[in-house]
Motif scaffolding. Structure first.
Motif, PDB file in Angstrom:
ATOM      1  N   SER A  18      -4.875 -33.635 -36.757  1.00 42.05           N
ATOM      2  CA  SER A  18      -3.978 -33.792 -35.903  1.00 42.05           C
ATOM      3  C   SER A  18      -3.539 -35.288 -35.438  1.00 42.05           C
ATOM      4  O   SER A  18      -4.043 -36.048 -34.805  1.00 42.05           O
ATOM      5  N   PRO A  19      -2.347 -35.562 -36.128  1.00 36.22           N
ATOM      6  CA  PRO A  19      -1.986 -37.009 -35.801  1.00 36.22           C
ATOM      7  C   PRO A  19      -1.881 -37.383 -34.218  1.00 36.22           C
ATOM      8  O   PRO A  19      -2.166 -38.476 -33.727  1.00 36.22           O
ATOM      9  N   ARG A  20      -1.287 -36.365 -33.533  1.00 32.47           N
ATOM     10  CA  ARG A  20      -1.193 -36.677 -32.097  1.00 32.47           C
ATOM     11  C   ARG A  20      -2.407 -36.925 -31.416  1.00 32.47           C
ATOM     12  O   ARG A  20      -2.694 -37.575 -30.535  1.00 32.47           O
ATOM     13  N   ILE A  67      -4.064 -40.160 -32.393  1.00 32.42           N
ATOM     14  CA  ILE A  67      -3.154 -41.454 -31.538  1.00 32.42           C
ATOM     15  C   ILE A  67      -3.648 -41.473 -30.374  1.00 32.42           C
ATOM     16  O   ILE A  67      -3.993 -42.577 -29.719  1.00 32.42           O
ATOM     17  N   ASP A  68      -4.062 -40.451 -29.836  1.00 38.39           N
ATOM     18  CA  ASP A  68      -4.479 -40.398 -28.233  1.00 38.39           C
ATOM     19  C   ASP A  68      -6.002 -41.178 -28.169  1.00 38.39           C
ATOM     20  O   ASP A  68      -6.135 -41.771 -27.383  1.00 38.39           O
ATOM     21  N   LEU A  69      -6.739 -40.742 -29.250  1.00 37.78           N
ATOM     22  CA  LEU A  69      -8.177 -41.480 -29.425  1.00 37.78           C
ATOM     23  C   LEU A  69      -7.874 -42.750 -29.587  1.00 37.78           C
ATOM     24  O   LEU A  69      -8.712 -43.505 -28.899  1.00 37.78           O
ATOM     25  N   ALA A  70      -7.162 -43.272 -30.333  1.00 40.50           N
ATOM     26  CA  ALA A  70      -6.851 -44.737 -30.860  1.00 40.50           C
ATOM     27  C   ALA A  70      -6.457 -45.364 -29.321  1.00 40.50           C
ATOM     28  O   ALA A  70      -6.796 -46.464 -29.304  1.00 40.50           O
ATOM     29  N   MET A  71      -5.613 -44.651 -28.808  1.00 42.30           N
ATOM     30  CA  MET A  71      -5.074 -45.364 -27.448  1.00 42.30           C
ATOM     31  C   MET A  71      -6.182 -45.405 -26.357  1.00 42.30           C
ATOM     32  O   MET A  71      -6.455 -46.453 -25.768  1.00 42.30           O
ATOM     33  N   LEU A 121      -2.140 -32.550 -23.569  1.00 42.94           N
ATOM     34  CA  LEU A 121      -1.137 -33.072 -24.466  1.00 42.94           C
ATOM     35  C   LEU A 121       0.273 -32.224 -24.245  1.00 42.94           C
ATOM     36  O   LEU A 121       0.410 -31.197 -25.072  1.00 42.94           O
ATOM     37  N   PRO A 122       0.977 -32.553 -23.360  1.00 42.73           N
ATOM     38  CA  PRO A 122       2.187 -31.606 -22.964  1.00 42.73           C
ATOM     39  C   PRO A 122       3.226 -31.676 -24.419  1.00 42.73           C
ATOM     40  O   PRO A 122       3.135 -32.628 -25.374  1.00 42.73           O
ATOM     41  N   ARG A 170       9.113 -41.082 -32.368  1.00 44.00           N
ATOM     42  CA  ARG A 170       8.267 -42.194 -32.152  1.00 44.00           C
ATOM     43  C   ARG A 170       7.030 -42.172 -32.603  1.00 44.00           C
ATOM     44  O   ARG A 170       6.338 -43.166 -33.364  1.00 44.00           O
ATOM     45  N   LEU A 171       6.312 -41.011 -32.589  1.00 38.94           N
ATOM     46  CA  LEU A 171       5.040 -40.754 -33.002  1.00 38.94           C
ATOM     47  C   LEU A 171       4.965 -40.712 -34.475  1.00 38.94           C
ATOM     48  O   LEU A 171       4.130 -41.197 -34.944  1.00 38.94           O
ATOM     49  N   GLN A 172       5.973 -40.083 -34.988  1.00 39.90           N
ATOM     50  CA  GLN A 172       6.036 -40.118 -36.382  1.00 39.90           C
ATOM     51  C   GLN A 172       6.195 -41.462 -36.904  1.00 39.90           C
ATOM     52  O   GLN A 172       5.545 -41.894 -37.965  1.00 39.90           O
ATOM     53  N   VAL A 173       6.973 -42.413 -36.587  1.00 37.68           N
ATOM     54  CA  VAL A 173       7.066 -43.770 -36.775  1.00 37.68           C
ATOM     55  C   VAL A 173       5.677 -44.560 -36.935  1.00 37.68           C
ATOM     56  O   VAL A 173       5.414 -45.255 -37.908  1.00 37.68           O
ATOM     57  N   LEU A 174       5.183 -44.323 -35.617  1.00 32.54           N
ATOM     58  CA  LEU A 174       3.907 -44.999 -35.483  1.00 32.54           C
ATOM     59  C   LEU A 174       2.842 -44.504 -36.601  1.00 32.54           C
ATOM     60  O   LEU A 174       1.749 -45.309 -37.369  1.00 32.54           O
TER      61      LEU A 174
END
Length: 362
Positions: free
Chosen positions: A175-177, A180-184, A340-341, A350-354
């Motif tokens: 899950s990319p999202r 990303i949350d874990l990286a944050m 994660l709403p 923006r998430l896809q670009v990241l």
């Protein structure tokens, strides 16, 4: 979690008899005998506890499909029979809202902790009606196999995932999202802050995390951990708790900095024909999952109803002390957890670009 008064079994039953809304909707009609077929309850295999399914009123027919995606596919087929679906919050967000009638079970929802309010609205605004019953929730944890050295470094939280000894020995969710949350969180950022995604350090951090992975496949990747090909995996507590009970090689870390939350929801799907009535919810069956003895069976399978802490404590007190904080995190840790709403289209882009930026350098 917020402290509210607890309810006895008798009070739970009395609550069901209060309120003209429940009576008018026929919501008390969840009979256990043969009172005609009300509809089908669909779930993905293994995502509804067997003990709870066995107690389903005979007026409801239970069917288990292979995957959550298969449940969504059913909605694309012509069907006139009303449905009750059990889905994770990410999958439920893909349901067509016009097909989801309001839950019409205020007394039942009032039994839950306030943390369940947003998921019950499928993360719509506070004025939106409740369309889902959040019957279980939990966090994501780091599951370790024969790594007491990393367990002793639990104070490092999610940064443990970047340890050099875990390179190509780590299983991460596909899950990319979520990644990303874990990286944050590793950077001390919060995904709830809109500006966090613009942090210039984030692409490199996400790249470092992704490079550690042997596999991005949480359900099947657990086999790599159990076989010894991986030393660690990031998994939901629902998968971790049953394994921790029977495999002494495993330990789990829930970082004090918090975690993304997962939710399991029950939603009603209105019949395709407008002239066909929507049957009432099996309310007594739903209440049974919130109280003993079924509550014990749900917890044993890793499913934790989002009840106030005071109500869960008697059941949790029978568990090994090392597992209690995984089933129900301490209040300070839970306050740092977040759901994660759904994302608006610009946020998705923006998430896809990241993600593309981070993966391009790998």
């Amino acid at each position: 979690m917020a402290q509210v008064r607890s309810f006895t079994r008798r009070q739970l039953l009395q609550l069901a008899s209060l309120g003209g809304t429940l009576l008018a909707s026929g919501a008390l009609a969840g009979c256990r005998g043969d009172c005609g077929e009300a509809g089908r309850l669909l779930s993905a295999r293994g995502e509804l506890p067997a003990a709870w399914l066995k107690a389903l009123p005979s007026s409801w027919r239970s069917e288990q499909l292979d995957t959550p995606a298969a449940l969504l596919e059913v909605l694309r087929q012509p069907q006139e029979q009303p449905l009750l679906l059990s889905l994770g919050d990410g999958w439920a967000q893909q349901l067509p809202v016009p097909r989801l009638p309001p839950l019409e079970a205020p007394a039942l929802l009032e039994l839950l902790d306030p943390i369940a309010q947003a998921p019950s609205r499928l993360f719509a605004g506070p004025e939106a009606p409740a369309r889902a019953f959040p019957w279980a929730f939990g966090t994501w944890v780091i599951l370790l196999r024969n790594r007491p050295d990393l367990q002793r470094r639990r104070a490092e939280g999610w940064d443990v995932l970047l340890d050099t000894s875990l390179r190509q020995r780590l299983v991460l969710p596909a899950s990319p999202r979520l990644l990303i949350d874990l990286a944050m969180r590793q950077l001390g950022l919060s995904s709830l802050e809109a500006s966090a995604i613009e942090d210039p350090r984030l692409p490199a951090q996400l790249r470092r995390l992704h490079a550690q992975a042997l596999s991005l496949d949480e359900p099947n990747g657990l086999n790599l951990l159990l076989a010894g090909e991986a030393d660690a995996a990031v998994v939901p507590t629902q998968r971790a708790v049953p394994l921790l009970q029977r495999d002494p090689r495993l330990t789990a870390v829930l970082p004090a900095s918090g975690s993304p939350l997962w939710w399991q929801l029950l939603v009603r799907i209105a019949p395709a024909r407008a002239d066909q009535p929507t049957p009432p919810l099996p309310l007594e069956w739903l209440r049974d999952g919130l109280s003993l003895p079924l509550l014990d069976r749900l917890l044993a399978a890793g499913w934790v109803p989002p009840l106030p802490e005071k109500q869960l404590q008697p059941a949790l007190a029978r568990w090994p002390e090392r597992l209690r904080p995984l089933l129900l995190p301490p209040a300070a840790v839970l306050a740092r957890c977040s759901s994660l709403p759904p994302l608006a289209a610009p946020q998705q882009q923006r998430l896809q670009v990241l993600w593309d930026q981070a993966m391009a350098a790998n």
